[in-house]
Design an enzyme around this catalytic site. Structure first.
Site, PDB file in Angstrom:
ATOM      1  N   LYS A   1     -62.773  23.417 -40.681  1.00  0.00           N
ATOM      2  CA  LYS A   1     -63.310  23.851 -41.971  1.00  0.00           C
ATOM      3  C   LYS A   1     -63.162  22.705 -42.964  1.00  0.00           C
ATOM      4  CE  LYS A   1     -62.797  27.432 -45.515  1.00  0.00           C
ATOM      5  NZ  LYS A   1     -62.062  28.658 -45.903  1.00  0.00           N
TER       6      LYS A   1
ATOM      7  N   LYS B   1     -67.319  25.053 -39.904  1.00  0.00           N
ATOM      8  CA  LYS B   1     -67.799  25.495 -41.214  1.00  0.00           C
ATOM      9  C   LYS B   1     -67.738  24.321 -42.182  1.00  0.00           C
ATOM     10  CE  LYS B   1     -66.752  28.831 -44.883  1.00  0.00           C
ATOM     11  NZ  LYS B   1     -65.820  29.865 -45.365  1.00  0.00           N
TER      12      LYS B   1
END
Length: 328
Positions: free
Chosen positions: A200, A253
């Site tokens: 992320k 992400k």
């Protein structure tokens, strides 16, 4: 003028619609998608998020109607986020593990009404803390990872007891997968899966989400615990650690600006790989379409095809419902 043309003419395989369909390498199906849902307290609430046209905050009864739409289209699961009023937040995010918390009540209601629908709970604290950071802060305003892990265990257990199928830790806390796995197993919740936000990035594309979830940090930013967008090799270490700690699935992400990472992860592990087409990616396509610069349907579908082609097994996208309609 005559040309000596090669016997190999790839265009032969593109001229007809049926031929293109026959030879298409990448396909999108409703079962590829997970639908995020923003939950709020109240009754019969469906409030549009200004920075995310077409996306709404839902009370639990409205969320159930949205889940019915998802089931009807063949979408296999939903990802839940709780959006709390300011007066219910505190320094540690304790509302996130309350047995009668918003996500917990929604999970029970969804599983009772739609037992076949997978319920995934985002496990983090930014929506629940009064400072907007992803965990407990020490006296210097830095995140205390050990204290945060203890609270993350409480949060995960409360979700499991509410009937959640998958816990998805998103705070980029070192050791988060191991802490959750140990807590779940000790409480006889061995069957609950973990979908780790293993990779992320500290991305500029999260802005609309922070508006939707009221989760913007009140000071500083999250670069001390989310990954530097300039780094690629670091992602492999994060991936290896989460898999070693017991993650069942992993996520990259954002998605569209990190297709190289999706491909890297796909080539380095045999575990399911998910990608999150985040709020900023969703909203920029909408804004361009509203301005007449892009065709909405074609650009959204192409963006999702790219994510799938890069190697994602599943895609978390706010466009899931309408894309299913388009695919039909």
């Amino acid at each position: 003028m005559s040309f000596c043309r090669s016997r190999h003419q790839p265009r032969r395989l593109r001229r007809q619609v049926a031929m293109r369909a026959l030879l298409r390498e990448t396909h999108l199906r409703p079962s590829d998608f997970l639908l995020p849902i923003f939950l709020v307290e109240g009754d019969d609430i469906r409030s549009e998020i200004s920075s995310m046209p077409g996306v709404y905050r839902h009370s639990i009864d409205s969320a159930l109607r949205l889940c019915s739409d998802a089931v009807a289209r063949g979408i296999p699961g939903v990802l839940l986020f709780g959006v709390l009023e300011a007066h219910t937040k505190d320094a540690v995010g304790s509302a996130s593990w309350a047995s009668e918390g918003l996500v917990q009540r929604a999970s029970r209601a969804i599983k009772e009404r739609f037992p076949e629908l997978l319920v995934i709970a985002d496990a983090c604290f930014c929506e629940y803390t009064d400072h907007g950071h992803c965990g407990v802060l020490d006296a210097h305003g830095d995140r205390d990872d050990n204290a945060t892990l203890e609270n993350l265990q409480q949060q995960a257990l409360s979700y499991a007891e509410a009937g959640v199928d998958i816990i998805a830790p998103s705070g980029m806390v070192d050791g988060m997968v191991m802490a959750i796995r140990e807590a779940l197993d000790a409480a006889r919740h061995e069957n609950i899966a973990i979908l780790s936000y293993a990779i992320k990035y500290a991305s500029a594309f999260y802005g609309p989400f922070r508006d939707a979830a009221d989760s913007a940090p009140s000071f500083g930013d999250r670069r001390a615990y989310q990954m530097d967008p300039a780094n690629r090799r670091e992602a492999f270490r994060e991936l290896a650690l989460d898999l070693e700690e017991g993650a069942d699935m992993v996520m990259v992400k954002p998605a569209m600006a990190y297709l190289d990472l999706i491909r890297d992860v796909r080539e380095r592990c045999n575990f399911p790989v998910f990608a999150y087409q985040v709020s900023g990616e969703y909203s920029m396509l909408r804004a361009a379409a509203q301005a007449g610069y892009l065709d909405l349907r074609n650009s959204v579908v192409e963006s999702l095809l790219a994510i799938k082609r890069a190697g994602a097994d599943g895609i978390i996208t706010y466009s899931a419902l309408e894309v299913c309609d388009w695919l039909q």
